[in-house]
Design a protein around this motif. Structure first.
Motif, short mmCIF file in Angstrom:
data_model
loop_
_atom_site.label_atom_id
_atom_site.label_comp_id
_atom_site.label_asym_id
_atom_site.label_seq_id
_atom_site.Cartn_x
_atom_site.Cartn_y
_atom_site.Cartn_z
N ALA A 93 0.84 -1.20 0.00
CA ALA A 93 0.00 0.00 0.00
C ALA A 93 0.87 1.25 0.00
CB ALA A 93 -0.91 -0.01 1.23
N ILE A 94 2.08 1.13 0.53
CA ILE A 94 2.98 2.29 0.61
C ILE A 94 3.86 2.38 -0.63
CG2 ILE A 94 4.89 3.33 1.91
CD1 ILE A 94 3.72 2.13 4.41
N ASP A 95 4.34 1.24 -1.08
CA ASP A 95 5.29 1.22 -2.20
C ASP A 95 4.85 0.09 -3.13
OD1 ASP A 95 7.51 0.53 -3.82
OD2 ASP A 95 8.94 1.14 -2.30
N LYS A 96 4.70 0.39 -4.40
CA LYS A 96 4.21 -0.62 -5.35
C LYS A 96 5.06 -1.88 -5.31
CE LYS A 96 1.45 1.58 -8.87
NZ LYS A 96 1.38 2.98 -8.39
N LEU A 97 6.34 -1.71 -5.01
CA LEU A 97 7.24 -2.87 -4.96
C LEU A 97 7.57 -3.25 -3.51
CD1 LEU A 97 9.64 -2.06 -7.93
CD2 LEU A 97 7.74 -3.68 -7.86
N GLY A 98 6.72 -2.83 -2.61
CA GLY A 98 6.98 -3.05 -1.18
C GLY A 98 7.18 -4.51 -0.82
N ARG A 99 6.33 -5.37 -1.35
CA ARG A 99 6.44 -6.78 -0.98
C ARG A 99 7.71 -7.40 -1.58
NH1 ARG A 99 0.83 -9.29 -2.71
NH2 ARG A 99 1.61 -8.35 -4.63
N GLU A 100 8.06 -6.97 -2.76
CA GLU A 100 9.29 -7.50 -3.39
C GLU A 100 10.51 -7.08 -2.56
OE1 GLU A 100 6.83 -6.05 -4.87
OE2 GLU A 100 6.08 -7.59 -6.22
N LYS A 101 10.47 -5.85 -2.07
CA LYS A 101 11.59 -5.39 -1.24
C LYS A 101 11.67 -6.21 0.05
CE LYS A 101 11.68 -0.80 -3.25
NZ LYS A 101 11.30 0.62 -3.18
N ALA A 102 10.53 -6.56 0.58
CA ALA A 102 10.51 -7.39 1.79
C ALA A 102 11.10 -8.77 1.50
CB ALA A 102 9.09 -7.51 2.32
N ILE A 103 10.79 -9.31 0.32
CA ILE A 103 11.34 -10.62 -0.05
C ILE A 103 12.86 -10.53 -0.13
CG2 ILE A 103 11.49 -12.30 -1.95
CD1 ILE A 103 8.49 -11.72 -2.45
N GLN A 104 13.34 -9.42 -0.65
CA GLN A 104 14.79 -9.28 -0.78
C GLN A 104 15.53 -9.23 0.55
OE1 GLN A 104 14.57 -5.97 -3.64
NE2 GLN A 104 16.13 -7.07 -4.80
N VAL A 105 14.84 -8.80 1.60
CA VAL A 105 15.53 -8.69 2.90
C VAL A 105 15.10 -9.75 3.90
CG1 VAL A 105 15.89 -6.22 2.58
CG2 VAL A 105 13.95 -6.99 3.95
N GLY A 106 14.33 -10.77 3.46
CA GLY A 106 14.06 -11.84 4.41
C GLY A 106 12.71 -12.51 4.36
N ALA A 107 11.72 -11.89 3.73
CA ALA A 107 10.40 -12.53 3.70
C ALA A 107 10.39 -13.69 2.70
CB ALA A 107 9.33 -11.51 3.34
N ASN A 108 9.53 -14.70 2.94
CA ASN A 108 9.47 -15.83 2.00
C ASN A 108 8.04 -16.32 1.74
OD1 ASN A 108 9.19 -16.96 4.58
ND2 ASN A 108 10.04 -18.91 3.92
N VAL A 109 7.06 -15.50 2.13
CA VAL A 109 5.67 -15.88 1.88
C VAL A 109 4.93 -14.68 1.29
CG1 VAL A 109 3.47 -16.42 3.02
CG2 VAL A 109 5.53 -17.64 3.70
N LEU A 110 4.13 -14.95 0.25
CA LEU A 110 3.29 -13.91 -0.36
C LEU A 110 1.84 -14.33 -0.21
CD1 LEU A 110 4.43 -12.84 -3.95
CD2 LEU A 110 4.07 -11.37 -1.96
N MET A 111 0.99 -13.37 0.03
CA MET A 111 -0.42 -13.72 0.20
C MET A 111 -1.28 -12.98 -0.82
SD MET A 111 -0.23 -13.59 4.35
CE MET A 111 -1.86 -14.20 4.73
N PRO A 112 -1.31 -13.48 -2.07
CA PRO A 112 -2.12 -12.81 -3.09
C PRO A 112 -3.60 -12.85 -2.71
CG PRO A 112 -0.77 -14.58 -4.02
CD PRO A 112 -0.72 -14.74 -2.55
N ASN A 113 -4.24 -11.73 -2.88
CA ASN A 113 -5.64 -11.65 -2.50
C ASN A 113 -6.51 -12.38 -3.52
OD1 ASN A 113 -8.14 -10.88 -1.57
ND2 ASN A 113 -7.50 -8.79 -1.11
N ILE A 114 -7.27 -13.38 -3.06
CA ILE A 114 -8.17 -14.09 -4.00
C ILE A 114 -9.63 -13.95 -3.57
CG2 ILE A 114 -6.40 -15.71 -4.81
CD1 ILE A 114 -7.71 -17.85 -3.01
#
Ligand code: 5AD
Ligand code: FES
Length: 362
Positions: A281-302
């Motif tokens: 919501a803050i940065d269009k690539l926010g989740r990708e940036k999180a993946i780069q620094v440690g996250a490993n789960v994405l929750m696409p809205n269905i």
């Protein structure tokens, strides 16, 4: 020196506070270190949890949340069984592996029964293949057990803030919002056998880096399996909006969230960490940036598209006018863009949980 801290076996409170505040080259070092640890432990696979926002009807009144009971300007909706099951079928057909079912908090027998029924059917129509994470708030031990026996195997219950005083500055101080009951609920979930996830909001009014360091220590002490945490985003129609003067800038909240994710990955290398929607919501690539620094789960809205606008926990929630199909095509691209791959079909359980199970049985 940051290198000395990063060499330590176990970070203490001062180390964490230091790491939360690093900037410039030191920040890059922190992020790089977290990325390396992730690569070595959980690898570069990103697991998907199809997010289904089952209902925005909520009996609670958290002071920050857009779907709180006392907000009269929310269009309330509840997905019917067919809508939920078709979203689950969609996730299964697209080899998502798991779904995460989220809802406002209700404790009525009808609600409990509905979730239970939905779990059984989800297992049946997917031949027991779909993994199910529930996020339906505080419930009795009996209810948690019932849902576990019907097929839910992961549960997310954010502590929101592990500091009791701060907790009561962002929740009404009453029996319906008890800090102790929430902590107890997390322990009960663990006892029953769920993989347990918790998390906090980052950049809340009145929150300090000390609070955030304690949040991370809380997660380590509880030995959680999963974490979902994101920046706090003020919502006009909530009481906490009055404290907006106290807030860090939205960019600072975003940065602090990346720091929290990176530090948690270093502290708990083998857990699952979600790249949450609030980052996007803050940065269009926010989740990708999180993946780069440690996250490993994405929750696409269905969630079926027509309801998405109404699940507005905070403002500017992304992807509210898309269909699940639209998202599908972009997930691969997004994940590959940051040199990761999507882990299709498997449940993607946290390695932490697998190890604990192994230790218990030997
Ligand atoms: N900003 C950011 N996150 C929020 N949540 C609720 N309201 C907000 C907000 N204003 C988060 C809470 C909750 C999750 C479902 O959404 O952490 O647990
Ligand atoms: Fe619904 Fe907080 S307002 S659980």
């Amino acid at each position: 020196m940051i290198q000395d801290i990063l060499k330590k076996q176990k970070l203490n409170r001062e180390d964490i506070i230091y790491l939360l505040s690093v900037t410039g080259e030191d920040e890059k070092t922190l992020f790089r270190h977290a990325a390396q640890i992730k690569e070595k432990t959980v690898g570069n696979t990103v697991y998907l949890r199809g997010l289904i926002e089952m209902s925005n009807v909520c009996a609670k009144d958290c002071l920050y949340c857009g779907i709180r009971k006392s907000n009269p300007n929310t269009n309330r909706y509840t997905l019917d069984e067919n809508e939920i099951l078709s979203a689950i079928r969609f996730a299964h057909e697209n080899r998502y592996g798991s779904v995460a079912i989220q809802s406002g908090e209700l404790n009525s027998p009808a609600f409990i029964h509905k979730v239970d029924n939905m779990l059984r059917q989800a297992k049946e129509i997917t031949h027991n293949e779909i993994g199910i994470t529930l996020s339906c708030g505080e419930q009795t031990e009996e209810t948690y057990r019932r849902w576990f026996n019907s097929g839910a195997h992961r549960y997310l219950l954010r502590i929101e803030s592990s500091d009791e005083l701060l907790y009561y500055r962002i929740h009404p101080r009453d029996r319906n919002h008890s800090y102790d009951i929430r902590v107890e609920a997390l322990k009960t979930l663990r006892k029953i056998g769920y993989q347990v996830g918790t998390g906090v909001m980052i950049g809340l009014p009145f929150q300090t880096v000390e609070h955030l360091a304690d949040d991370l220590i809380f997660m380590r002490t509880l030995d959680i399996d999963m974490c979902g945490m994101g920046p706090y985003i003020e919502h006009k129609e909530t009481p906490l909006y009055e404290s907006r003067e106290e807030l860090l800038s939205i960019q600072e909240r975003f940065r602090l969230t990346l720091h929290m994710i990176a530090i948690l990955r270093i502290m708990m290398p083998d857990i699952n960490i979600a790249a949450t929607t609030a980052l996007q919501a803050i940065d269009k690539l926010g989740r990708e940036k999180a993946i780069q620094v440690g996250a490993n789960v994405l929750m696409p809205n269905i969630t079926p598209g027509k309801y998405r606008d109404n699940y507005s926990l905070y403002e500017n929630k992304p992807c509210t006018n898309e269909n699940a199909d639209d998202c599908k095509s972009c997930i691969n691209i997004r994940v590959q863009m940051v040199n990761h791959e999507v882990g299709y079909a498997g449940w993607g359980d946290s390695k932490r949980f697998e190890k604990r199970k192994f230790n218990l049985s030997h």
